[in-house]
Design a protein around this motif. Structure first.
Motif, PDB file in Angstrom:
ATOM      1  N   ASP A  26      37.427  40.906  33.758  1.00 56.29           N
ATOM      2  CA  ASP A  26      36.284  42.003  34.154  1.00 56.29           C
ATOM      3  C   ASP A  26      36.618  43.025  35.169  1.00 56.29           C
ATOM      4  N   LEU A  27      37.682  42.750  35.944  1.00 53.43           N
ATOM      5  CA  LEU A  27      38.221  43.878  37.172  1.00 53.43           C
ATOM      6  C   LEU A  27      38.735  44.818  36.198  1.00 53.43           C
ATOM      7  N   ARG A  80      35.267  49.905  45.391  1.00 55.58           N
ATOM      8  CA  ARG A  80      35.438  49.385  46.855  1.00 55.58           C
ATOM      9  C   ARG A  80      35.349  47.857  46.764  1.00 55.58           C
ATOM     10  N   VAL A  81      36.276  47.225  47.525  1.00 49.81           N
ATOM     11  CA  VAL A  81      35.869  45.743  47.569  1.00 49.81           C
ATOM     12  C   VAL A  81      34.979  45.538  48.705  1.00 49.81           C
ATOM     13  N   ALA A 118      35.009  51.518  33.245  1.00 50.06           N
ATOM     14  CA  ALA A 118      33.658  52.232  33.233  1.00 50.06           C
ATOM     15  C   ALA A 118      33.405  53.244  34.578  1.00 50.06           C
ATOM     16  N   ALA A 119      34.406  52.697  35.728  1.00 51.91           N
ATOM     17  CA  ALA A 119      34.302  53.686  36.839  1.00 51.91           C
ATOM     18  C   ALA A 119      35.048  55.045  36.460  1.00 51.91           C
ATOM     19  N   LEU A 163      43.108  46.292  45.094  1.00 45.61           N
ATOM     20  CA  LEU A 163      43.560  47.055  46.200  1.00 45.61           C
ATOM     21  C   LEU A 163      44.167  48.315  45.713  1.00 45.61           C
ATOM     22  N   SER A 164      45.032  48.288  44.564  1.00 44.94           N
ATOM     23  CA  SER A 164      45.407  49.397  43.863  1.00 44.94           C
ATOM     24  C   SER A 164      44.536  50.303  43.254  1.00 44.94           C
ATOM     25  N   TYR A 165      43.344  49.683  42.667  1.00 50.26           N
ATOM     26  CA  TYR A 165      42.394  50.499  42.179  1.00 50.26           C
ATOM     27  C   TYR A 165      41.528  50.981  43.248  1.00 50.26           C
TER      28      TYR A 165
END
Length: 422
Positions: A117-118, A169-170, A124-125, A160-162
């Motif tokens: 799902d990540l 944003r995590v 989508a983002a 984190l790379s994304y």
């Protein structure tokens, strides 16, 4: 020219079957549990139509009482809250490949991710040119969704790379307890240790999270060392106990739902009368049987023979098999005043708060848990909303609104000790 007299709007007829939801009880439970977990904040879990209580109404009451976040399983549930004008932070965590991630990002809904799902959220983002807010989930032992421990470091690195690309944003790191409702089991300690390690790994990698959360209602009440920044409150918000042998009152909680109807038929029968399908029950003596118009189509478990029904302050058992639309209650020979004809229309309450049978009694009769009993009450049963606190303050009986439903260290403590320490 003569025109017909205008027709004044009429009040809707009373619901034949209703689940009465006391919003004051919801607010009381949220305030109480907020005090228990302070300084951690509360996420009010309103998935599954707020466990059958009505998602929008429950969410609004919970936020009024101080809940900081809302939690749902599906993004569609989160979008329902947004459509109702609710702007508080909302987290959704259970997805399929058809989940509307773009709609979640557009509506500022936080998304729990733990694997495939990540990448779906990032896709989508990227298409929206709008960053997603995500909570990374680690599987600490429950075995459902959640990133496996051996893949966690790499999973955090991908997130984190994304984030460096501006695609997400995590916001949080979370997990889910498996046996917190059994406070003495060692697996909760094991899960907590794994969670702490996972958080440390993420922080060492550069995650600047807002919240850490693992505790559910039983964790909130029995494990103060599991509160962290946020506690997800589900069952407790609805006023029910997650612990065998402890009542809601002992935990300072007030049940919010009362399920009731009226007797629809009543008659005297002789000894040996068979009752309902299969004749699994026959009367042992002459008695009075009452028909209660609630059945498994309304969410009452078919197997819950023996479940309690209260009529005029006395409790009687359901006898015979529960049918799709109805059940039979044996009133005995000496119970209620009146004839079979005058007993028709008397209120029949299956469960509720103080003074009524409890949800746990129905769970026991069904061989199930209290979570299931309240959540399965179907949309055929009207939800009626009352506010007992406002009515008490005003000193009046206001008409109900009827809607047709469409800290990181420490040792575990006894639940009772946690409550007594308040």
């Amino acid at each position: 020219m003569n025109y017909p007299e205008p027709q004044l709007p009429q009040s809707p007829p009373p619901a034949e079957r209703t689940a009465v939801i006391d919003l004051a009880a919801i607010r009381h439970n949220v305030r109480h549990l907020s005090h228990v977990v302070s300084p951690a904040r509360v996420m009010a879990v309103v998935k599954a139509d707020a466990y059958g209580h009505g998602a929008v109404q429950t969410a609004q009451a919970a936020l009024e009482a101080g809940a900081a976040w809302l939690g749902v399983a599906h993004i569609s549930e989160a979008l329902e809250l947004r459509a109702a004008g609710i702007t508080a932070p909302v987290l959704a965590w259970l997805h399929t490949q058809d989940t509307a991630f773009a709609e979640a990002i557009r509506a500022n809904v936080d998304v729990g991710v733990s694997g495939w799902d990540l990448d779906a959220v990032v896709t989508a983002a990227r298409e929206l040119e709008m960053p997603a807010r995500v909570h990374l989930k680690i599987d600490t032992g429950l075995g459902r969704n959640g990133c496996p421990e051996d893949l966690w470091e790499a999973f955090v690195g991908r997130a984190l790379s994304y984030q460096e690309e501006g695609l997400l944003r995590v916001v949080g790191i979370f997990s889910h307890f498996a046996v917190a409702d059994e406070p003495h089991r060692p697996e909760t300690d094991e899960q907590l240790q794994k969670f702490r390690v996972a958080v440390a790994v993420a922080e060492d990698a550069g995650v600047d999270r807002e919240v850490r959360h693992i505790a559910n209602t039983p964790g909130a009440l029995s494990r103060p060392d599991a509160h962290f920044d946020l506690v997800r409150i589900g069952l407790g918000m609805y006023g029910l106990s997650p612990f065998a042998g402890q009542t809601p009152a002992e935990l300072g909680l007030q049940p919010a739902m009362t399920l009731k109807t009226t007797i629809s038929a009543c008659k005297e029968v002789p000894a040996g009368q068979g009752v309902s399908y299969g004749f699994t029950y026959r009367t042992s003596e002459p008695t009075t049987l009452a028909l209660v118009p609630l059945g498994y189509a309304d969410g009452v478990p078919r197997v819950a023979t023996g479940g309690p029904v209260q009529v005029d302050g006395q409790v009687y058992p359901v006898v015979g098999r529960i049918a799709m639309d109805q059940m039979v209650v044996d009133l005995g020979r000496t119970g209620l005043a009146g004839t079979p004809q005058t007993l028709v229309g008397r209120e029949a309450v299956l469960f509720g708060g103080a003074g009524y049978p409890g949800v746990d009694e129905w769970a026991s009769a069904a061989g199930s848990i209290n979570y299931e009993i309240i959540t399965r009450i179907s949309g055929r049963v009207a939800r009626t909303y009352v506010d007992s606190a406002a009515e008490a303050e005003a000193g009046v009986d206001s008409p109900p609104i009827a809607l047709e439903a469409a800290g990181d260290a420490g040792q575990p403590t006894e639940t009772a000790q946690a409550v007594q320490a308040l």
